[in-house]
Design an enzyme around this catalytic site. Structure first.
Site, PDB file in Angstrom:
ATOM      1  N   LYS A   1       0.848  -1.203   0.000  1.00  0.00           N
ATOM      2  CA  LYS A   1       0.000   0.000   0.000  1.00  0.00           C
ATOM      3  C   LYS A   1       0.877   1.245   0.000  1.00  0.00           C
ATOM      4  O   LYS A   1       2.075   1.174   0.320  1.00  0.00           O
ATOM      5  CB  LYS A   1      -0.907  -0.009   1.238  1.00  0.00           C
ATOM      6  CG  LYS A   1      -0.131   0.040   2.555  1.00  0.00           C
ATOM      7  CD  LYS A   1      -1.042  -0.166   3.770  1.00  0.00           C
ATOM      8  CE  LYS A   1      -0.225  -0.197   5.053  1.00  0.00           C
ATOM      9  NZ  LYS A   1      -1.046  -0.616   6.216  1.00  0.00           N
TER      10      LYS A   1
ATOM     11  N   ARG B   1     -10.785   0.211  14.712  1.00  0.00           N
ATOM     12  CA  ARG B   1     -10.904   0.943  13.441  1.00  0.00           C
ATOM     13  C   ARG B   1     -11.902   0.175  12.568  1.00  0.00           C
ATOM     14  O   ARG B   1     -13.080   0.147  12.869  1.00  0.00           O
ATOM     15  CB  ARG B   1      -9.533   1.047  12.753  1.00  0.00           C
ATOM     16  CG  ARG B   1      -8.480   1.729  13.623  1.00  0.00           C
ATOM     17  CD  ARG B   1      -7.219   2.140  12.854  1.00  0.00           C
ATOM     18  NE  ARG B   1      -6.759   1.133  11.896  1.00  0.00           N
ATOM     19  CZ  ARG B   1      -5.518   1.097  11.393  1.00  0.00           C
ATOM     20  NH1 ARG B   1      -4.612   2.003  11.769  1.00  0.00           N
ATOM     21  NH2 ARG B   1      -5.173   0.179  10.521  1.00  0.00           N
TER      22      ARG B   1
ATOM     23  N   TYR C   1      14.348  30.179   7.749  1.00  0.00           N
ATOM     24  CA  TYR C   1      13.184  30.947   8.211  1.00  0.00           C
ATOM     25  C   TYR C   1      13.069  30.968   9.729  1.00  0.00           C
ATOM     26  O   TYR C   1      13.235  29.939  10.383  1.00  0.00           O
ATOM     27  CB  TYR C   1      11.897  30.347   7.634  1.00  0.00           C
ATOM     28  CG  TYR C   1      11.811  30.423   6.128  1.00  0.00           C
ATOM     29  CD1 TYR C   1      12.003  31.642   5.461  1.00  0.00           C
ATOM     30  CD2 TYR C   1      11.530  29.301   5.379  1.00  0.00           C
ATOM     31  CE1 TYR C   1      11.912  31.717   4.079  1.00  0.00           C
ATOM     32  CE2 TYR C   1      11.433  29.365   3.994  1.00  0.00           C
ATOM     33  CZ  TYR C   1      11.628  30.578   3.357  1.00  0.00           C
ATOM     34  OH  TYR C   1      11.537  30.642   1.994  1.00  0.00           O
TER      35      TYR C   1
ATOM     36  N   MET D   1      10.580  24.295   2.474  1.00  0.00           N
ATOM     37  CA  MET D   1       9.877  23.491   1.471  1.00  0.00           C
ATOM     38  C   MET D   1      10.847  22.722   0.576  1.00  0.00           C
ATOM     39  O   MET D   1      10.606  21.565   0.235  1.00  0.00           O
ATOM     40  CB  MET D   1       8.984  24.397   0.616  1.00  0.00           C
ATOM     41  CG  MET D   1       8.109  23.628  -0.355  1.00  0.00           C
ATOM     42  SD  MET D   1       7.072  24.680  -1.367  1.00  0.00           S
ATOM     43  CE  MET D   1       5.903  25.311  -0.179  1.00  0.00           C
TER      44      MET D   1
HETATM   45  C1  LIG Z   1      -0.279  -1.689   6.821  1.00  0.00           C
HETATM   46  C2  LIG Z   1      -0.881  -2.952   7.237  1.00  0.00           C
HETATM   47  C3  LIG Z   1      -0.087  -4.086   7.473  1.00  0.00           C
HETATM   48  C4  LIG Z   1       1.429  -4.060   7.461  1.00  0.00           C
HETATM   49  O1  LIG Z   1       1.912  -3.623   8.694  1.00  0.00           O
HETATM   50  P1  LIG Z   1       3.487  -3.608   8.986  1.00  0.00           P
HETATM   51  O2  LIG Z   1       3.584  -3.288  10.420  1.00  0.00           O
HETATM   52  O3  LIG Z   1       4.075  -2.562   8.107  1.00  0.00           O
HETATM   53  O4  LIG Z   1       3.986  -4.964   8.646  1.00  0.00           O
HETATM   54  C5  LIG Z   1      -0.732  -5.286   7.725  1.00  0.00           C
HETATM   55  N1  LIG Z   1      -2.078  -5.353   7.790  1.00  0.00           N
HETATM   56  C6  LIG Z   1      -2.868  -4.276   7.610  1.00  0.00           C
HETATM   57  C7  LIG Z   1      -4.335  -4.432   7.714  1.00  0.00           C
HETATM   58  C8  LIG Z   1      -2.299  -3.032   7.365  1.00  0.00           C
HETATM   59  O5  LIG Z   1      -3.084  -1.965   7.218  1.00  0.00           O
END
Ligand SMILES: *Cc1c(COP(=O)(O)O)cnc(C)c1O
Length: 389
Positions: free
Chosen positions: A43, A140, A273, A320
């Site tokens: 992801k 969640r 800055y 930036m």
């Molecule tokens: C991002 C994610 C993972 C991976 O987690 P890591 O700690 O990076 O291995 C696994 N499962 C779900 C549902 C996630 O959102």
């Protein structure tokens, strides 16, 4: 002059991704968690490393599944010609479920999505492949425990109709990176119960999965049929007390550029800055052309930059596009040495500053530092195995 041998111009800002490191890390998790399968989590453009490239490397090294948050991320991998199973688990009312079903993308479901997915499957006359998610404590996504049995029942009814196939049951840990905390045991217990409830109701799953990187590393009892590995595949440690090296992992990303300006300044020179830093003595300042538009957090003052064999902290505010290092701590200051064009490495590679040091300087975590490196930084892929390193 020789048209077919054009060398690309050197990248001015570079995130160098070592695919051999990715493969090494994946093999490490495959060995560690076998016979469980490894789902490579790609992801967010593979935590900034490039989803397509990392996905291919991970599959070569023995991962058999891919995981993403959004269906759009899964569809991009399908468009790139990747046919391995892909799970996507974060949806909205605007998510194109039909495209996912048509592209053979597995869907993680928490509740409300079930009817939308079934509608898409009905329309297409293709059964959707779904993984039912139970909330075991993270709060969640995931179906609440008291609604689980009914959720499973609805899914099974649709399966009966040929509209879907319940491929998996899954959940997600909340504190697996803090192995001493008791909640992981509790979540595991709830997960086992949810699996049993589903099995009793008639679910014939292929994969039960709950482990992320920290659980894959520290909780063999959480591996079930598959582990979902993100951070560890990128060669970083989820545990503050353990380095990647201690865990047998190799960081995959190096972030570097070259010094864009270098000048001698007197004592009393303000820097960047807000003039939050003033030189105490005559010194040399070097300009590093990376800033928050490149994904380096603005709050990262003090973060380390390697130049010419030395590591210097960033002084003054990160802007930036740029940040400044003060060379006074070494013998370079006052020698008139010009560092323009010298390589400046923020993190990555042996003997270089680490992602974890930047996370510390930014009050954040290694996950965020790598993931937020922006598209303004060119990605380049190396393969240290092929290079014989
Ligand atoms: C991002 C994610 C993972 C991976 O987690 P890591 O700690 O990076 O291995 C696994 N499962 C779900 C549902 C996630 O959102």
């Amino acid at each position: 002059m020789v048209n077919d041998q054009q060398v690309p111009p050197p990248a001015e800002r570079l995130a160098l991704i070592d695919l051999a490191a990715v493969r090494h890390n994946v093999r490490h998790f495959v060995r560690l968690t076998s016979p469980a399968r490894v789902m490579a989590i790609v992801k967010a453009d593979a935590y900034g490393h490039g989803a397509e490239q990392v996905a291919r490397a991970a599959l070569e090294a023995g991962a058999t599944w891919l995981g993403v948050a959004h269906i759009s991320e899964a569809l991009a991998l399908r468009s790139a010609g990747i046919s391995a199973p892909i799970l996507a688990w974060l949806h909205t009312v605007d998510t194109p479920f039909a495209e996912a079903v048509a592209a053979n993308v597995d869907l993680g479901l928490s509740g409300w999505e079930l009817e939308s997915v079934v509608a898409a499957a009905r329309e297409l006359q293709i059964p959707a492949r779904v993984h039912l998610k139970i909330d075991t404590g993270l709060g969640r996504n995931g179906c609440p425990e008291d609604k689980w049995e009914a959720f499973v029942g609805r899914a099974l009814a649709y399966q009966e109709e040929g509209l879907l196939r319940v491929v998996g049951i899954f959940s997600h840990f909340s504190v697996a990176d803090e192995p001493e905390r008791p909640e992981t045991d509790l979540q595991l217990e709830k997960f086992r119960t949810a699996v049993a409830v589903a099995e009793d109701a008639g679910v014939d799953h292929e994969v039960r999965h709950i482990a992320n990187t920290p659980a894959a590393l520290s909780r063999p009892d959480s591996h079930f049929d598959m582990v979902r590995v993100g951070l560890g595949m990128y060669g970083l440690s989820p545990f503050p007390e353990q380095s990647p090296d201690e865990l047998g992992l190799r960081p995959a990303m190096t972030l570097k550029t070259t010094i864009a300006n270098c000048k001698e300044v007197p004592a009393g020179q303000g820097v960047s800055y807000g003039l939050r830093y003033t030189t105490q003595e005559p010194t040399t300042l070097a300009l590093v052309p990376l800033g928050y538009a490149d994904g380096v957090p603005r709050v990262g003052t003090g973060g380390p930059v390697w130049v010419d064999g030395n590591v210097y902290p960033v002084v003054g505010r990160i802007a930036m596009d740029q940040m400044v290092i003060d060379l006074k701590a070494t013998g370079i200051a006052g020698t008139g040495k010009d560092l323009v064009g010298r390589e400046a490495v923020l993190f990555g590679g042996v003997g270089m500053p680490s992602v974890d040091e930047w996370a510390e300087a930014c009050g954040s975590i290694n996950y965020e530092i790598i993931t937020r490196i922006s598209s303004r930084v060119q990605r380049k892929y190396t393969d240290s195995e092929e290079a014989g390193l």
